[in-house]
Every structure is written in structure tokens, then in C-alpha cells.
Write an enzyme that holds these catalytic residues in place. Structure first.
Site, PDB file in Angstrom:
ATOM      1  CE1 TYR A 121     178.229  41.492  24.609  1.00  0.00           C
ATOM      2  CE2 TYR A 121     176.464  43.105  24.876  1.00  0.00           C
ATOM      3  CZ  TYR A 121     177.606  42.663  24.210  1.00  0.00           C
ATOM      4  OH  TYR A 121     178.106  43.395  23.175  1.00  0.00           O
ATOM      5  CB  SER A 165     181.000  46.028  16.522  1.00  0.00           C
ATOM      6  OG  SER A 165     179.952  45.096  16.361  1.00  0.00           O
ATOM      7  CG  ASN A 178     173.968  38.978  24.813  1.00  0.00           C
ATOM      8  OD1 ASN A 178     174.263  39.844  23.988  1.00  0.00           O
ATOM      9  ND2 ASN A 178     173.148  39.193  25.820  1.00  0.00           N
ATOM     10  CE  LYS A 230     183.186  41.667  18.488  1.00  0.00           C
ATOM     11  NZ  LYS A 230     182.837  41.433  19.921  1.00  0.00           N
ATOM     12  CB  SER A 259     220.283  56.419   5.984  1.00  0.00           C
ATOM     13  OG  SER A 259     220.260  57.823   6.049  1.00  0.00           O
ATOM     14  CB  THR A 294     225.940  38.604  33.659  1.00  0.00           C
ATOM     15  OG1 THR A 294     227.211  38.964  34.193  1.00  0.00           O
ATOM     16  CG2 THR A 294     225.891  37.088  33.462  1.00  0.00           C
ATOM     17  CG  HIS A 295     225.576  42.814  35.321  1.00  0.00           C
ATOM     18  ND1 HIS A 295     224.678  43.295  36.238  1.00  0.00           N
ATOM     19  CD2 HIS A 295     226.018  41.626  35.826  1.00  0.00           C
ATOM     20  CE1 HIS A 295     224.588  42.455  37.258  1.00  0.00           C
ATOM     21  NE2 HIS A 295     225.394  41.429  37.027  1.00  0.00           N
ATOM     22  CE  LYS A 348     222.880  54.168  10.287  1.00  0.00           C
ATOM     23  NZ  LYS A 348     222.048  55.262  10.800  1.00  0.00           N
ATOM     24  CG  ASN A 364     219.510  52.186   9.464  1.00  0.00           C
ATOM     25  OD1 ASN A 364     220.630  52.236   9.962  1.00  0.00           O
ATOM     26  ND2 ASN A 364     218.940  53.207   8.852  1.00  0.00           N
ATOM     27  CD  GLU A 412     216.055  50.190  14.340  1.00  0.00           C
ATOM     28  OE1 GLU A 412     215.983  51.327  14.818  1.00  0.00           O
ATOM     29  OE2 GLU A 412     216.535  49.958  13.215  1.00  0.00           O
ATOM     30  CD  GLN A 467     180.053  46.647  19.522  1.00  0.00           C
ATOM     31  OE1 GLN A 467     179.013  46.031  19.428  1.00  0.00           O
ATOM     32  NE2 GLN A 467     180.160  47.922  19.231  1.00  0.00           N
TER      33      GLN A 467
HETATM   34  N1  ARG Z   1     178.347  43.484  18.393  1.00  0.00           N
HETATM   35  C1  ARG Z   1     178.165  42.913  19.685  1.00  0.00           C
HETATM   36  C2  ARG Z   1     179.496  42.605  20.300  1.00  0.00           C
HETATM   37  O1  ARG Z   1     180.424  42.548  19.608  1.00  0.00           O
HETATM   38  C3  ARG Z   1     177.351  41.658  19.599  1.00  0.00           C
HETATM   39  C4  ARG Z   1     176.571  41.341  20.827  1.00  0.00           C
HETATM   40  C5  ARG Z   1     175.547  42.349  21.034  1.00  0.00           C
HETATM   41  N2  ARG Z   1     174.616  41.998  22.044  1.00  0.00           N
HETATM   42  C6  ARG Z   1     173.808  42.903  22.544  1.00  0.00           C
HETATM   43  N3  ARG Z   1     172.990  42.497  23.448  1.00  0.00           N
HETATM   44  N4  ARG Z   1     173.823  44.134  22.176  1.00  0.00           N
HETATM   45  O2  ARG Z   1     179.632  42.436  21.486  1.00  0.00           O
END
Ligand code: ARG
Length: 462
Positions: free
Chosen positions: A317, A23, A110, A325, A277, A155-156, A283, A285, A290, A322
Site C-alpha cells: 500500500y 479522504s 489497507n 476513489k 438560445s 463511409t467518410h 434555436k 439545441n 453535446e 487514496q
Molecule cells: N483513506 C485511505 C485510502 O483511501 C485508507 C487506507 C489508509 N491506509 C494507510 N495505511 N494510511 O487509501
């Protein structure tokens, strides 16, 4: 690089599996939070006598050097590392040897990742709140500028009753103020430290969770270690708050797109926030609006990703987490980019009040006021409403408007009409009479603008 956990295994992880598992590409942006978390953890290990002062000092100096070098670019994050936590620890150990290996005492990735994400997102939420204040200020500025510009209220998408552009714009301030509060609320709930939950069950070491929580700016620490490492509610809450913020930006965008069309021409966007454009020379735009409307779906997608990620997970966990994020970072990146371009687009737009007034004047938008006029002369509202309906019908057939229909014609519908009716249905008068709290009348809008201003003052100083 040999895995930290290689001792348990007879052979190395398959290269594709290794890449799939990593990750680092996503979580390396949390390196500052990861190092801050480790610094606080190491200091606590010293104050609880789990590590010696000397060990603590070496770890502290080592981590600070890594931070500085990452900041100034002299150290690069190793793209082959599994994640940012492994990278920082491996780098520290490479520099310090055995002492570096002591940092992870009483801790797990974790609780480490849980604390890093919370700290990272706390800062992101604060940044979006700052951007929101700028946006509310820009919209408020335009609302003030055009507080007397009469436009059709719809309205509408049918002309309904006249409002002022200032009142219409202020409605968006209300939405953004709620968005601001929702972010504050989410931050308040998430500002609880999971560090010390360890892998899932806490630890046998005599750690001091209050110390690390306070050092990292948390209000307190979480009371259940299983929950501490598996809670991602805050990601969902933030994504939900950001989704709603995008909904508001998207509705506003839709109106800006409509208003800048030739059909409406209520506003003119600044050249700096429009594009031409490749083929049609005439144009101009509204691409920014948008794109904001278009990007709204990404943020909704991020919210659904997070909810779906969590719904089937047993405690505690699981690696599924993962995925949190990428989704929540994307939501924040998208919102920051959108607000970043939306605010100057609003503060540089010009309204065309005469176009707004003309549009308000041709659609029987003052019909309710004409009915209210008859009510003022003793007629029950439903009867007045019916008569005005007949007048509108007659006007349409005769190519007239309520303003142009002669008094003699009016009198054929009701003897209660006299020449004062024209003043009663004058657009400015229609707006001015709506001074109920929150209404579009001048006094009501002045109170509304003052409340928005007060909100900005309170929160800018907070
Ligand atoms: N890269 C992991 C995550 O983003 C970190 C935690 C990993 N923990 C594990 N027991 N493998 O969640």
C-alpha cells in the site's frame, strides 16, 4: 480529534497537512460497505474465538446502530475525521469504550479500504449494467419502429449504400451489449476478497478468510496478501469499460447532433431533451447529446489518472492509492448521469423517414447495385464498376441521377442495360437484397433484432 496513531508522535499534524491527508469527503459515501465489512470481520473474530460472543454482540449492535443513524440522518459523518474507516471505528469506540477498540484486531485499513472499494464498485457496476439494459431496450424500441425507414449509410460521411434506420440504430445495441459484457467480466475478476490481507503480510491471528469472503458476497479470497492490498486493477478495468461505453455514447451523440441539424433533419428530439438560445429565437439545441460527448473526456481522464497512479508504486500500500476513489467514483457518477439522460432522449426522439429517403435518393447511393446489375448479366465486377463510374460522371454533368437517366443514355454505356435496371436500383430493393447475415436486409435485421431481444431477456432475468 486526537489521531488514533498519536502515541508515536510528539506533536499534532499540521492543520493544512491534516486536511490534505484526509479522504473523508470522498470516501464517506462508502459507509455502508465499511460497516458491512466490519460486521463480517467481527462475526468472524467471534467464530474463530478471537473475540467473545459478548464482545461480538456489542460490536454488532453498535455498528448496526451507527448504520441506522447514518441512514436516517440522525448521525452525521464528522468532516474532521481522516477517512470513513477511522470515523466508524472512532464512533464505535466512543459508544462502546474498550470493546470498540477490539474491532480492528487482525485487520488493517489497507485491507479494509480494499474490501470497501470492491464492494462499492461492485454495486456501481451492477447499477450501470441495469441502466445499460434500459438503454439497449430504448434503442431496440426505436430500431423496431423504424426498421423499414431507408436512409443513407455513410463511409467518410459520404453517402455510400442505403441502410435502414433500424439497422443503423441496432449497431449501437451491439456496442452497448459489449459494454455490458465487459462490466460483467470486470466484476467477475474483481469479486475476490482482500480482507484478511491485513497491512500487507497477513496476520498472526487464526482468522477465517473464507468466512468473511462468503459473508460479503465474494466468490473467493485473494491468495497473496501483498497483492490483496495493492491491487487496483479492478478500478482500471472498470474505468476502461466505462471509457469505452462513453466512446459509444459519444459517437451516438455526434450522430444525434448531426441528424437533428437542418442540413440532415433525419430526427427531431423531444422538447424535453433540448434547449433554446438566449438570443436566437429559432434555436433548438441538442445540449444533452453535446454534454454527453463533452463529458466523455472526464471518464478518459479518470482512466489515465488511475493508470498513472499505479505505474510507479512499489508494493504494497502507498498513500497515492487514496486517489483511486475520486477518479473511479467520478467515472461512475458521470456514466450514470449520461446514460440516465440519454435513454429517455432516445426513446422520445422522432425520426423523419421521408427526409432520410430523400437524402438517400440524391447521392448515387445505389451505384454499387447498378454495378451488381451488370455483374448479374455476365460482366466482371471491375468492368461493371468502371462503366458505372462513367455513368455517375455523366449524370453529374447532366444534372441527372441514376433513377432519372433515360434508358437510351444507359445503352450508350453498355448494351446489357434494359428497363429492368430501374427496379434493380430502387432503394427498397437495394436494401432488401442485402440479406447476408448481419446485413441491412429485412430478414437479416429481423434476426438481429431478435438477438438483441434475447440478450435483454437473458440478462433481465439473470
Ligand atoms: N483513506 C485511505 C485510502 O483511501 C485508507 C487506507 C489508509 N491506509 C494507510 N495505511 N494510511 O487509501
Amino acid at each position: 480529534m486526537e489521531k488514533m496513531w498519536a502515541g508515536r508522535f510528539q506533536k499534532a499534524l499540521d492543520a493544512a497537512a491534516d486536511d490534505f491527508n484526509a479522504s473523508i469527503r470522498v470516501d464517506q459515501r462508502m459507509y455502508r460497505q465499511d460497516i458491512a465489512g466490519s460486521l463480517a470481520h467481527a462475526a468472524m473474530l467471534v467464530s474463530t474465538h478471537i473475540l467473545t460472543e459478548e464482545e461480538g454482540l456489542q460490536i454488532q449492535t453498535g455498528l448496526q446502530a451507527i448504520l441506522e443513524e447514518l441512514d436516517n440522518g440522525s448521525l452525521q459523518v464528522d468532516a474532521g475525521a481522516e477517512d470513513i474507516h477511522m470515523f466508524v471505528e472512532a464512533e464505535l469506540t466512543r459508544r462502546l469504550g474498550d470493546v470498540g477498540k477490539k474491532l480492528h484486531t487482525g485487520r488493517s485499513r489497507n485491507d479494509q479500504v480494499a474490501v470497501d472499494v470492491r464492494m462499492y464498485l461492485r454495486d456501481e457496476a451492477i447499477e450501470v449494467k441495469r441502466l445499460l439494459l434500459g438503454l439497449i431496450g430504448a434503442v431496440l424500441g426505436k430500431a423496431r419502429e423504424y426498421k423499414n425507414a431507408v436512409m443513407p449509410g455513410y463511409t467518410h460521411l459520404q453517402r455510400a449504400q442505403p441502410v435502414t434506420f433500424g439497422h443503423h440504430l441496432s449497431a449501437y445495441c451491439m456496442m452497448f451489449m459489449r459494454d455490458f459484457d465487459r462490466l460483467s467480466d470486470a466484476v467477475r475478476r474483481m469479486n475476490v476478497c482482500p480482507l484478511g490481507s491485513a497491512a500487507l503480510a497477513g496476520t498472526t491471528y487464526p482468522i477465517d478468510r473464507a468466512e468473511t469472503a462468503a459473508a460479503l458476497g465474494f466468490d473467493t479470497y485473494c491468495l497473496n496478501s501483498l497483492d490483496g492490498v495493492s491491487d487496483r486493477d479492478f478500478c482500471v478495468e472498470l474505468a476502461a469499460a466505462l471509457s469505452l461505453l462513453m466512446t459509444h455514447l459519444s459517437r451516438f451523440s455526434e450522430e444525434i447532433i448531426l441528424w437533428s441539424s437542418w442540413e440532415f433533419k433525419f430526427i427531431e428530439l423531444d422538447d424535453a431533451y433540448t434547449t433554446g438560445s438566449s438570443i436566437m429565437p429559432q434555436k433548438k439545441n441538442p445540449d444533452m447529446a453535446e454534454l454527453v460527448r463533452g463529458k466523455t473526456g472526464r471518464v478518459y481522464g479518470d482512466l489515465i489518472t488511475l493508470l498513472t497512479m499505479l505505474k510507479g508504486l512499489p508494493l504494497a500500500y502507498n498513500k497515492d492509492m487514496q486517489e483511486d476513489k475520486e477518479a473511479i467514483f467520478d467515472a461512475f457518477d458521470t456514466v450514470k448521469a449520461c446514460v440516465g439522460v440519454f435513454t429517455p432522449m432516445v426513446s422520445t426522439l422522432t425520426a423523419l423517414p421521408e427526409r432520410m429517403r430523400a437524402a438517400a435518393g440524391r447521392g448515387f447511393i445505389n451505384a454499387t447495385d447498378l454495378a451488381d446489375y451488370l455483374v448479374g448479366r455476365g460482366l466482371p465486377f471491375r468492368s461493371a464498376y468502371k462503366i458505372v463510374g462513367q455513368i455517375v460522371h455523366a449524370c453529374i454533368a447532366a444534372g441527372e441521377t441514376l433513377e432519372t437517366l433515360p434508358l437510351a443514355q444507359y445503352k450508350t454505356f453498355s448494351p446489357l442495360f434494359d428497363e429492368t435496371l430501374y427496379a434493380a436500383i430502387d432503394l427498397d430493393a437495394c436494401v432488401e437484397k442485402r440479406n447476408s447475415a448481419g446485413g441491412t436486409g429485412k430478414e437479416s435485421v429481423a434476426a438481429e433484432l431478435a438477438a438483441i431481444e434475447a440478450f435483454l431477456k437473458d440478462n433481465e432475468t439473470a
